[in-house]
Structures are given as C-alpha cells and as structure tokens.
Scaffold this motif. Structure first.
Motif, PDB file in Angstrom:
ATOM      1  N   SER A   1      -3.899  10.887   1.077  1.00 61.44           N
ATOM      2  CA  SER A   1      -4.109   9.744   1.960  1.00 61.44           C
ATOM      3  C   SER A   1      -3.527   8.474   1.352  1.00 61.44           C
ATOM      4  O   SER A   1      -3.435   8.355   0.128  1.00 61.44           O
ATOM      5  CB  SER A   1      -5.603   9.523   2.216  1.00 61.44           C
ATOM      6  OG  SER A   1      -6.192  10.640   2.848  1.00 61.44           O
ATOM      7  N   LEU A   2      -3.157   7.571   2.221  1.00 67.01           N
ATOM      8  CA  LEU A   2      -2.753   6.228   1.825  1.00 67.01           C
ATOM      9  C   LEU A   2      -3.267   5.251   2.860  1.00 67.01           C
ATOM     10  O   LEU A   2      -3.423   5.612   4.035  1.00 67.01           O
ATOM     11  CB  LEU A   2      -1.224   6.100   1.741  1.00 67.01           C
ATOM     12  CG  LEU A   2      -0.497   6.659   0.523  1.00 67.01           C
ATOM     13  CD1 LEU A   2       1.011   6.533   0.722  1.00 67.01           C
ATOM     14  CD2 LEU A   2      -0.928   5.957  -0.752  1.00 67.01           C
ATOM     15  N   ARG A   3      -3.492   4.033   2.426  1.00 65.21           N
ATOM     16  CA  ARG A   3      -3.860   2.975   3.368  1.00 65.21           C
ATOM     17  C   ARG A   3      -2.871   1.837   3.214  1.00 65.21           C
ATOM     18  O   ARG A   3      -2.761   1.236   2.143  1.00 65.21           O
ATOM     19  CB  ARG A   3      -5.282   2.474   3.109  1.00 65.21           C
ATOM     20  CG  ARG A   3      -5.749   1.500   4.183  1.00 65.21           C
ATOM     21  CD  ARG A   3      -7.189   1.099   4.001  1.00 65.21           C
ATOM     22  NE  ARG A   3      -7.352   0.186   2.870  1.00 65.21           N
ATOM     23  CZ  ARG A   3      -8.484  -0.444   2.599  1.00 65.21           C
ATOM     24  NH1 ARG A   3      -9.547  -0.259   3.368  1.00 65.21           N
ATOM     25  NH2 ARG A   3      -8.565  -1.241   1.548  1.00 65.21           N
TER      26      ARG A   3
ATOM     27  N   GLY B   1       0.772  -1.228   0.000  1.00 68.09           N
ATOM     28  CA  GLY B   1       0.000   0.000   0.000  1.00 68.09           C
ATOM     29  C   GLY B   1       0.802   1.276   0.000  1.00 68.09           C
ATOM     30  O   GLY B   1       0.231   2.374  -0.089  1.00 68.09           O
TER      31      GLY B   1
ATOM     32  N   VAL C   1       6.779   4.932   1.860  1.00 67.12           N
ATOM     33  CA  VAL C   1       5.798   6.004   1.716  1.00 67.12           C
ATOM     34  C   VAL C   1       6.566   7.293   1.472  1.00 67.12           C
ATOM     35  O   VAL C   1       7.437   7.660   2.260  1.00 67.12           O
ATOM     36  CB  VAL C   1       4.918   6.136   2.981  1.00 67.12           C
ATOM     37  CG1 VAL C   1       4.067   7.395   2.908  1.00 67.12           C
ATOM     38  CG2 VAL C   1       4.055   4.897   3.149  1.00 67.12           C
TER      39      VAL C   1
ATOM     40  N   VAL D   1       2.624  10.153  -2.765  1.00 64.35           N
ATOM     41  CA  VAL D   1       1.391  10.925  -2.638  1.00 64.35           C
ATOM     42  C   VAL D   1       1.756  12.378  -2.356  1.00 64.35           C
ATOM     43  O   VAL D   1       2.804  12.657  -1.766  1.00 64.35           O
ATOM     44  CB  VAL D   1       0.502  10.343  -1.512  1.00 64.35           C
ATOM     45  CG1 VAL D   1       1.190  10.460  -0.158  1.00 64.35           C
ATOM     46  CG2 VAL D   1      -0.863  10.977  -1.493  1.00 64.35           C
TER      47      VAL D   1
END
Length: 122
Positions: free
Chosen positions: A17-19, A8, A118, A12
């Motif tokens: 948002s990220l999950r 995931g 991320v 970004v």
C-alpha cells in the motif's frame, strides 16, 4: 492562484500500500474539485479518481474501484489517495489536478502538480 504539490510516492512490493498526498496552497482551493491521474511510460495520462469540492462526491476508474480511495481534508488543504493491493500495472507517475468543475479528462483541469513516481515491484 492554486498550486499543488504531490508526495508519498515510492517503491513498494506487489500487494503493498501507499498513500499519496496532494497539498494545495491558495485560499480558493476549498472550492475546487480534485482528481488524481497517472501516466505510465509510453501511455496516455489516465483518470484514477476525483473528489468534489466538499468531499461529498467521489468517482473512480472502474478498474481501480475497491483498491483506491480518495479523500480530502479541507482543514489542511490536502487530498489523499490511499492505494491498496498494488500491482505492477499500477506503476506510473501520479499527478493531482484541480479545477472548478472537474471531470474525467485531463483537459478538464487547469492546475497540476509536478507528479510523484509510484513503482510496484513483482
């Protein structure tokens, strides 16, 4: 023996948002507490959030409360980390970890995933 795989992560923009998902194999996973940690380049691994074996108790790093949410789906052997209002300072490799007891220190966990990157751009 429990094995963990994160997914995931990605790139970004700030405010997005990220999950993240932590998928586990092993029949005993449902008895484990799970935590997310993160490590930015040149920094120590730091606690993000944790959830106990039945999902009834969650803990968060003070600086992340209100933006990140941890949850677990025991039917799928999965723990999720929903990350909202992301900031460039959230850029790191995110790891999930599992242990019978849990806690805030990486030393409390004996099972780790490989991590997922991320990156939050400004």
């Amino acid at each position: 023996q429990v094995q963990l795989v994160e997914s995931g992560g990605g790139l970004v923009q700030a405010g997005g948002s990220l999950r993240l998902s932590c998928s586990a194999s092993g029949r005993t996973f449902s008895f484990y507490s799970v935590a997310w940690f993160r490590q930015a380049p040149g920094k120590e691994r730091e606690f993000v959030a944790s959830i106990n074996w039945n999902g009834a108790m969650t803990n968060y790093a003070d600086s992340l409360k209100g933006r990140f949410t941890i949850s677990r789906d025991s039917t799928k052997n999965t723990v999720l980390l929903q990350m909202n209002s992301l900031e460039p300072e959230d850029t790191a490799v995110y790891y999930c970890a599992a242990a019978r007891g849990g806690g805030y220190s990486p030393a409390s966990y004996n099972t780790w995933g490989q991590g997922t990157q991320v990156t939050v751009s400004s």
